[in-house]
Design a protein around this motif. Structure first.
Motif, short mmCIF file in Angstrom:
data_model
loop_
_atom_site.label_atom_id
_atom_site.label_comp_id
_atom_site.label_asym_id
_atom_site.label_seq_id
_atom_site.Cartn_x
_atom_site.Cartn_y
_atom_site.Cartn_z
N HIS A 202 -1.74 77.60 84.86
CA HIS A 202 -2.18 76.24 85.17
C HIS A 202 -3.31 75.80 84.24
O HIS A 202 -3.34 74.64 83.81
N ASN B 184 -2.56 69.43 78.24
CA ASN B 184 -2.54 68.01 78.60
C ASN B 184 -3.80 67.30 78.13
O ASN B 184 -3.74 66.18 77.63
N ARG C 73 -1.83 74.81 80.94
CA ARG C 73 -1.16 73.51 81.04
C ARG C 73 -2.17 72.36 81.03
O ARG C 73 -2.00 71.37 80.33
#
Length: 172
Positions: A130, A137, A133
């Motif tokens: 996570h 982003n 990610r």
């Protein structure tokens, strides 16, 4: 003399508005970069440390300055003082309270709040996934923010000065 003073005040105020807006375009990529750096610290703590999340947030808050440090400080404070409240609620509240201090836009806010949903609720490997990610982003958003900075920063400064000059010419 009074007209000249009024013209200078108008010119200075519109220039200040333009420079302030230009500053927000310049500050956004810096803040995203600092958030990404703080997430790297969080990743290191998750991998190599064995501290509780509230202590990790305090540690990151001590290393970061400004609104990013304030985000982690508030999250750590909420994690300590609010018994029975989820990590997500503490993180979300910290993001919402520090948001007005930041120059970020809505996509970054959504990324940070979405990250809070996964913070502290799974094992290390999932946390690292996570985190990767979220950092990816934010990297995309940082690149877009840099593009906007290149496009609009100088224009805002110029518009502030030229807008003030136009108002002065139209009034006098």
């Amino acid at each position: 003399m009074l007209k000249l003073l009024g013209a200078v005040c108008i010119l200075l105020s519109t220039s200040a508005i333009g420079f302030r807006k230009a500053h927000s375009f310049a500050e956004r990529p810096r803040q995203i970069r600092r958030i990404r750096g703080s997430l790297s610290l969080l990743q290191t703590e998750i991998v190599y440390g064995s501290r509780r999340l509230d202590r990790i947030c305090e540690h990151i808050a001590a290393r970061e300055t400004g609104s990013v440090g304030s985000l982690y400080a508030r999250c750590g404070e909420y994690l300590k003082t609010w018994d029975g409240v989820s990590t997500f609620e503490c993180w979300k509240r910290a993001v919402e309270e520090t948001w007005p201090l930041m120059s970020l836009k809505e996509p970054e806010r959504e990324i940070l709040i979405d990250f809070g949903k996964t913070l502290g609720v799974s094992n290390r490997e999932d946390q690292l996934t996570h985190l990767a990610r979220v950092r990816t982003n934010l990297e995309v958003e940082e690149n877009q923010a840099r593009d906007e900075q290149l496009r609009y920063e100088k224009m805002c400064r110029s518009l502030g000065i030229l807008g003030g000059a136009l108002i002065v010419i139209l009034i006098y």
